[in-house]
Write an enzyme that holds these catalytic residues in place. Structure first.
Site: not given
Length: 300
Positions: A135, A163
């Site tokens: 992330y 992400k």
């Protein structure tokens, strides 16, 4: 269940007025997303206020989400933190309670080197068997996962995706090129969902889906069905919500929108404040716009 594709809403953490977890509302959120056709659910994300939750609260929240979802969609648990030991321990607990994958934000506060980030993720990955989604959110963490770093981490068997919430389509494209076709790249910026799909990404992790779940899901489904023109029109409809979202500390705009829709999101945890009058008025205008379009309904 299929991991690492589609629209994966970030579940807001609903609080009571005294800022305790509202379990009933959380269960309703899960069912609402399932009804909207979400392709997965992401608990303990940035919009879920992971940064203000205790470890015990994080475990309780994910137990509720896993239980309520009943295996219908993949469940992603955010387990990021600053120390490797802390992250590994929480990741192990999430595996024990039935999460399907982990999302781990880059450690923050200190200006970690890329090698330190690599060592951190490798150590956490070795502690669990679950798939791991990196992330990247450099505006919040102060560090950026560079494409070469992601390419190196993609060699680890259970590090399978990233992400990216940098807001940079160019960086998303670099990740896709660097990590290879088996590695999934997900947009963490709703404004880039369709462009990410066009570039070869697999979908997005969405905060706006808390307000407009069917609309977000439709962008992905229309794209998958080859109706790019309709997908582009759906994507354009997100712009007004995105604009008002930027006028207050996250996730206060989304939470207040949900409250005004009857969804019992409750307040954000202090020190996040309620909306100021200007943002509140603009939110009312935006919600009226979506009601006229039939994009939202009032919840009972």
């Amino acid at each position: 269940m299929k991991l690492l594709q589609g629209v994966i809403p970030v579940i807001m953490t609903p609080f009571t007025e005294d800022q305790e977890i509202n379990e009933g509302a959380l269960r309703r959120f899960v069912r609402r997303f399932l009804d909207a056709g979400a392709h997965g659910l992401f608990g303990l994300g940035t919009n879920g206020e992971f940064f203000s939750l205790t470890q015990e609260e994080k475990i309780r929240i994910m137990k509720i989400v896993v239980e309520e979802a009943k295996g219908k969609v993949p469940i992603y648990a955010g387990t990021g933190g600053i120390s490797t030991r802390e992250v590994a321990a929480l990741s192990e607990r999430m595996e024990e309670i039935g999460a399907d994958a982990l999302s781990i934000i880059a450690p923050y506060f200190l200006p970690f080197t890329q090698q330190e980030l690599i060592d951190h993720y490798r150590s956490v990955a070795a502690s669990v068997s679950l798939p791991i989604v990196l992330y990247n959110f450099p505006v919040r963490t102060g560090v950026n996962l560079e494409p070469r770093t992601v390419a190196e981490l993609a060699k680890v068997g259970n590090i399978v995706a990233i992400k990216d919430s940098s807001g940079s389509l160019d960086l998303i494209k670099q990740y896709i090129a660097a990590a290879g076709p088996e590695f999934a790249v997900l947009s963490g910026s709703d404004a880039l969902l369709l462009q990410t799909l066009r570039a070869g990404g697999k979908g997005g992790v969405s905060g706006s889906a808390n307000v407009l779940p069917e609309l977000l899901v439709s962008i992905y489904n229309l794209w998958q069905n080859g109706d790019e023109e309709a997908a582009e029109k759906a994507q354009a409809l997100l712009a007004p919500l995105s604009q008002v979202y930027q006028k207050a500390t996250l996730p206060s705009v989304f939470k207040e929108a949900m409250n005004r829709m009857g969804l019992e999101a409750g307040p954000c945890r202090s020190p996040i404040a309620p909306l100021n009058p200007d943002a509140s008025a603009e939110l009312d205008h935006v919600l009226g716009y979506y009601r006229e379009l039939g994009c939202i309904r009032e919840e009972l």
